[in-house]
Motif scaffolding. Structure first.
Motif, mmCIF file in Angstrom:
data_model
loop_
_atom_site.group_PDB
_atom_site.id
_atom_site.type_symbol
_atom_site.label_atom_id
_atom_site.label_comp_id
_atom_site.label_asym_id
_atom_site.label_seq_id
_atom_site.Cartn_x
_atom_site.Cartn_y
_atom_site.Cartn_z
ATOM 1 N N LEU A 171 0.831 -1.208 0.000
ATOM 2 C CA LEU A 171 0.000 0.000 0.000
ATOM 3 C C LEU A 171 0.865 1.257 0.000
ATOM 4 C CD1 LEU A 171 -2.874 -0.955 2.457
ATOM 5 C CD2 LEU A 171 -3.105 -0.386 0.031
ATOM 6 N N VAL A 172 1.890 1.273 0.835
ATOM 7 C CA VAL A 172 2.781 2.431 0.905
ATOM 8 C C VAL A 172 3.484 2.634 -0.433
ATOM 9 C CG1 VAL A 172 4.896 3.331 1.985
ATOM 10 C CG2 VAL A 172 3.087 2.348 3.404
ATOM 11 N N GLU A 173 3.946 1.537 -1.040
ATOM 12 C CA GLU A 173 4.603 1.627 -2.340
ATOM 13 C C GLU A 173 3.640 2.150 -3.405
ATOM 14 O OE1 GLU A 173 6.450 -1.467 -5.590
ATOM 15 O OE2 GLU A 173 6.704 -1.946 -3.473
ATOM 16 N N ALA A 174 2.409 1.663 -3.404
ATOM 17 C CA ALA A 174 1.412 2.114 -4.381
ATOM 18 C C ALA A 174 1.084 3.591 -4.185
ATOM 19 C CB ALA A 174 0.152 1.258 -4.269
ATOM 20 N N ILE A 175 0.940 4.016 -2.953
ATOM 21 C CA ILE A 175 0.651 5.428 -2.675
ATOM 22 C C ILE A 175 1.814 6.303 -3.115
ATOM 23 C CG2 ILE A 175 0.325 7.112 -0.813
ATOM 24 C CD1 ILE A 175 -1.254 4.875 0.685
ATOM 25 N N ARG A 176 3.029 5.870 -2.806
ATOM 26 C CA ARG A 176 4.222 6.645 -3.188
ATOM 27 C C ARG A 176 4.293 6.796 -4.714
ATOM 28 N NH1 ARG A 176 8.026 3.659 -1.000
ATOM 29 N NH2 ARG A 176 7.917 4.757 0.973
ATOM 30 N N GLU A 177 4.089 5.710 -5.439
ATOM 31 C CA GLU A 177 4.138 5.770 -6.905
ATOM 32 C C GLU A 177 3.030 6.661 -7.457
ATOM 33 O OE1 GLU A 177 4.248 1.913 -8.746
ATOM 34 O OE2 GLU A 177 6.002 1.307 -7.581
ATOM 35 N N TYR A 178 1.841 6.568 -6.894
ATOM 36 C CA TYR A 178 0.735 7.406 -7.355
ATOM 37 C C TYR A 178 1.053 8.887 -7.147
ATOM 38 C CZ TYR A 178 -3.732 9.740 -7.682
ATOM 39 O OH TYR A 178 -4.727 10.618 -8.030
ATOM 40 N N ILE A 179 1.570 9.203 -5.974
ATOM 41 C CA ILE A 179 1.900 10.593 -5.662
ATOM 42 C C ILE A 179 2.988 11.112 -6.601
ATOM 43 C CG2 ILE A 179 2.973 12.080 -3.918
ATOM 44 C CD1 ILE A 179 1.371 10.466 -1.816
ATOM 45 N N GLU A 180 4.022 10.317 -6.847
ATOM 46 C CA GLU A 180 5.098 10.743 -7.744
ATOM 47 C C GLU A 180 4.582 10.944 -9.159
ATOM 48 O OE1 GLU A 180 8.197 7.838 -7.301
ATOM 49 O OE2 GLU A 180 8.730 8.542 -5.291
ATOM 50 N N ASP A 181 3.767 10.008 -9.647
ATOM 51 C CA ASP A 181 3.212 10.143 -11.002
ATOM 52 C C ASP A 181 2.311 11.366 -11.108
ATOM 53 O OD1 ASP A 181 4.554 7.856 -11.735
ATOM 54 O OD2 ASP A 181 2.782 6.556 -11.708
ATOM 55 N N THR A 182 1.487 11.571 -10.103
ATOM 56 C CA THR A 182 0.567 12.703 -10.112
ATOM 57 C C THR A 182 1.330 14.016 -10.054
ATOM 58 O OG1 THR A 182 -1.159 11.388 -9.055
ATOM 59 C CG2 THR A 182 -1.375 13.776 -8.911
ATOM 60 N N ALA A 183 2.300 14.103 -9.148
ATOM 61 C CA ALA A 183 3.055 15.347 -8.971
ATOM 62 C C ALA A 183 3.850 15.712 -10.219
ATOM 63 C CB ALA A 183 3.978 15.235 -7.768
ATOM 64 N N ASP A 184 4.235 14.720 -11.009
ATOM 65 C CA ASP A 184 5.006 14.982 -12.225
ATOM 66 C C ASP A 184 4.134 15.396 -13.402
ATOM 67 O OD1 ASP A 184 7.392 14.442 -10.976
ATOM 68 O OD2 ASP A 184 7.536 12.384 -11.721
ATOM 69 N N SER A 185 2.822 15.229 -13.283
ATOM 70 C CA SER A 185 1.961 15.529 -14.425
ATOM 71 C C SER A 185 1.791 17.036 -14.596
ATOM 72 C CB SER A 185 0.601 14.853 -14.292
ATOM 73 O OG SER A 185 -0.291 15.631 -13.548
ATOM 74 N N GLU A 186 1.771 17.462 -15.848
ATOM 75 C CA GLU A 186 1.629 18.881 -16.163
ATOM 76 C C GLU A 186 0.276 19.414 -15.692
ATOM 77 O OE1 GLU A 186 1.529 21.601 -20.179
ATOM 78 O OE2 GLU A 186 2.898 19.895 -20.134
ATOM 79 N N THR A 187 -0.761 18.605 -15.846
ATOM 80 C CA THR A 187 -2.105 19.013 -15.420
ATOM 81 C C THR A 187 -2.132 19.292 -13.925
ATOM 82 O OG1 THR A 187 -3.077 17.671 -17.172
ATOM 83 C CG2 THR A 187 -4.529 18.308 -15.369
ATOM 84 N N PHE A 188 -1.512 18.435 -13.143
ATOM 85 C CA PHE A 188 -1.467 18.605 -11.692
ATOM 86 C C PHE A 188 -0.705 19.877 -11.329
ATOM 87 C CE2 PHE A 188 0.647 17.932 -7.588
ATOM 88 C CZ PHE A 188 -0.446 17.695 -6.783
ATOM 89 N N GLN A 189 0.445 20.081 -11.956
ATOM 90 C CA GLN A 189 1.245 21.265 -11.634
ATOM 91 C C GLN A 189 0.521 22.547 -12.021
ATOM 92 O OE1 GLN A 189 5.404 21.103 -12.499
ATOM 93 N NE2 GLN A 189 5.609 19.055 -11.660
ATOM 94 N N GLU A 190 -0.229 22.512 -13.132
ATOM 95 C CA GLU A 190 -1.029 23.678 -13.513
ATOM 96 C C GLU A 190 -2.131 23.942 -12.497
ATOM 97 O OE1 GLU A 190 -2.407 22.868 -17.468
ATOM 98 O OE2 GLU A 190 -0.435 23.202 -18.348
ATOM 99 N N LEU A 191 -2.755 22.886 -11.992
ATOM 100 C CA LEU A 191 -3.799 23.031 -10.982
ATOM 101 C C LEU A 191 -3.233 23.629 -9.693
ATOM 102 C CD1 LEU A 191 -6.732 22.564 -10.044
ATOM 103 C CD2 LEU A 191 -6.030 20.243 -9.395
ATOM 104 N N VAL A 192 -2.078 23.132 -9.268
ATOM 105 C CA VAL A 192 -1.427 23.667 -8.069
ATOM 106 C C VAL A 192 -1.116 25.149 -8.269
ATOM 107 C CG1 VAL A 192 0.675 23.578 -6.650
ATOM 108 C CG2 VAL A 192 -0.488 21.457 -7.297
ATOM 109 N N ALA A 193 -0.550 25.494 -9.429
ATOM 110 C CA ALA A 193 -0.202 26.898 -9.703
ATOM 111 C C ALA A 193 -1.441 27.779 -9.680
ATOM 112 C CB ALA A 193 0.506 27.007 -11.054
ATOM 113 N N THR A 194 -2.501 27.339 -10.332
ATOM 114 C CA THR A 194 -3.739 28.129 -10.381
ATOM 115 C C THR A 194 -4.298 28.359 -8.990
ATOM 116 O OG1 THR A 194 -4.251 27.316 -12.595
ATOM 117 C CG2 THR A 194 -6.085 28.200 -11.302
ATOM 118 N N LYS A 195 -4.359 27.306 -8.198
ATOM 119 C CA LYS A 195 -4.912 27.440 -6.847
ATOM 120 C C LYS A 195 -4.007 28.295 -5.962
ATOM 121 C CE LYS A 195 -8.057 23.601 -6.754
ATOM 122 N NZ LYS A 195 -9.296 24.324 -6.518
ATOM 123 N N TYR A 196 -2.694 28.200 -6.164
ATOM 124 C CA TYR A 196 -1.765 29.031 -5.401
ATOM 125 C C TYR A 196 -1.918 30.501 -5.791
ATOM 126 C CZ TYR A 196 2.635 30.854 -3.557
ATOM 127 O OH TYR A 196 3.597 31.592 -2.902
#
Length: 122
Positions: free
Chosen positions: A37-62
């Protein structure tokens, strides 16, 4: 949000079939369910954080003051967070009130004009 590696107990509910599959995979690899579970969560978080869509969402909300800087640092890498902070500061600054230069001939007298009326006839 802390950055400690100390374990924290988390309780959640999941469909039974997912837990059954997870347990089967854990048995297959001779691993603990928690480790998977920890490994799956870590991989999901890394994949999500690297996505351009996610980074754009973070920037917009910030930029819209919906996220604090400390949260941004947790969501994206430190370099990206710092870049967002600097860009936000630039966006919040008042624009410089500079007059256009009138004593500089950027074309050095060699000006070419284009007749756009000919393009309109097409």
């Amino acid at each position: 949000m802390g950055t400690s590696n100390d374990p924290r107990r988390v309780h959640f509910q999941s469909p039974e079939y997912l837990i059954d599959r997870l347990d089967a995979i854990a048995d297959l690899f001779d691993k603990d369910r928690t480790d998977l579970l920890v490994e799956a969560i870590r991989e999901y978080i890394e994949d999500t954080a690297d996505s351009e869509t996610f980074q754009e969402l973070v920037a917009t909300k910030y930029y819209d003051d919906q996220l604090e800087f400390e949260t941004v640092k947790q969501l994206v890498d430190a370099e990206t967070a710092q870049r967002l902070r600097l860009l936000k500061a630039d966006l919040e600054d008042e624009p410089l009130d500079l007059a256009a230069p009138d004593d500089v001939d950027v074309y050095e007298g060699d000006v070419t004009t284009v007749d756009t009326a000919a393009d309109d006839d097409r």
